[in-house]
Design an enzyme around this catalytic site. Structure first.
Site, short mmCIF file in Angstrom:
data_model
loop_
_atom_site.label_atom_id
_atom_site.label_comp_id
_atom_site.label_asym_id
_atom_site.label_seq_id
_atom_site.Cartn_x
_atom_site.Cartn_y
_atom_site.Cartn_z
N HIS A 1 38.25 45.02 35.23
CA HIS A 1 37.39 44.31 34.28
C HIS A 1 36.46 45.24 33.50
O HIS A 1 35.71 44.76 32.64
CB HIS A 1 36.53 43.28 35.03
N HIS B 1 33.13 46.74 29.00
CA HIS B 1 33.12 45.68 30.00
C HIS B 1 33.87 44.49 29.42
O HIS B 1 33.47 43.93 28.39
CB HIS B 1 31.67 45.30 30.35
#
Lengths: 148, 85
Positions: free
Chosen positions: A57, A72
């Site tokens: 992620h 992110h």
């Protein structure tokens, strides 16, 4: 000077629009965010360098000058424990700017109840060092901001 | 040299919010502060890049060190952040 590219396609936003105070208050660092297009895509390296940290992620690429950029993919997506993300590179790999690092689907993240917005952060930078280039729609690999 | 050993309790380890809070607190101090995984090389606790790259996971023990006036107070504050669930 480092030119930071858009890791995903979408719309460039100020970090303060990110619905997570860690990013919106600049606690991680200055940068921009991208509201991603809701279709399967591949997030690319925002700068050339070495992948020093690679999670499904989120990842950090450090350039030869030692500057690190964090990408992110979505907010609170650590909770997905990698589900829906396919890692396309390895920690320690050298990458070119624009090289795919993680495949994901922002629509799926959103369908799971999470915000898919992507903060792109200049680590250990002061706010004044970042100058926005992109405003509005960006393609993957477009110039996003300059880090002086 | 003042030192604390702390077990990181946060589910995400020393990433995201805990990492940012930790580094912000360290950066406010005028002292040099380092953080290391147990047995590992110490890195600058004021660098978010260094702390993220350290990749501290839940259950890992970290060693934080500082020297000088106010070192104990600073390390106590950092220990509190690092050990918060």
């Amino acid at each position: 000077m480092t030119t930071v590219l858009a890791p995903v396609a979408g719309a460039a936003l100020a970090l303060r629009a990110v619905p997570d105070p860690v990013f919106s208050q600049g606690l991680v660092g200055p940068g921009l965010a991208i509201e991603p297009v809701r279709e399967p895509g591949r997030a690319v390296a925002p700068i050339a360098g070495t992948i020093v940290k690679l999670h499904p992620h989120a990842f950090v690429v450090v350039g030869d000058d030692g500057r690190g950029v964090l990408v992110h993919l979505g907010i609170d997506t650590v909770q997905l424990r990698g589900e829906g993300f396919e890692v396309l590179a390895s920690e320690g790999d050298r990458v070119e700017a624009g090289q795919p690092v993680v495949a994901w689907n922002p629509a799926e993240v959103e369908a799971g109840g999470r915000c898919p917005v992507c903060p792109v952060v200049a680590l250990d930078a002061v706010a004044e060092a970042v100058t926005r280039i992109a405003d509005g729609p960006v393609d993957t690999g477009d110039e996003l901001f300059v880090w002086t | 040299m003042a030192q604390r050993q702390i077990t990181v309790e946060s589910e995400v380890g020393l990433h995201a919010r805990p990492a940012a809070t930790f580094v912000q607190t360290a950066a406010k101090a005028s002292l040099d502060v380092t953080v290391a995984k147990q047995g590992g090389q110490p890195v600058n606790a004021k660098s978010i890049l260094a702390v993220l790259a350290l990749d501290v996971r839940q259950g890992d023990t970290v060693v934080i060190e500082a020297e000088g006036e106010g070192a104990d107070e600073l390390l106590d504050a950092l220990a509190l952040i690092a050990s918060a669930p």
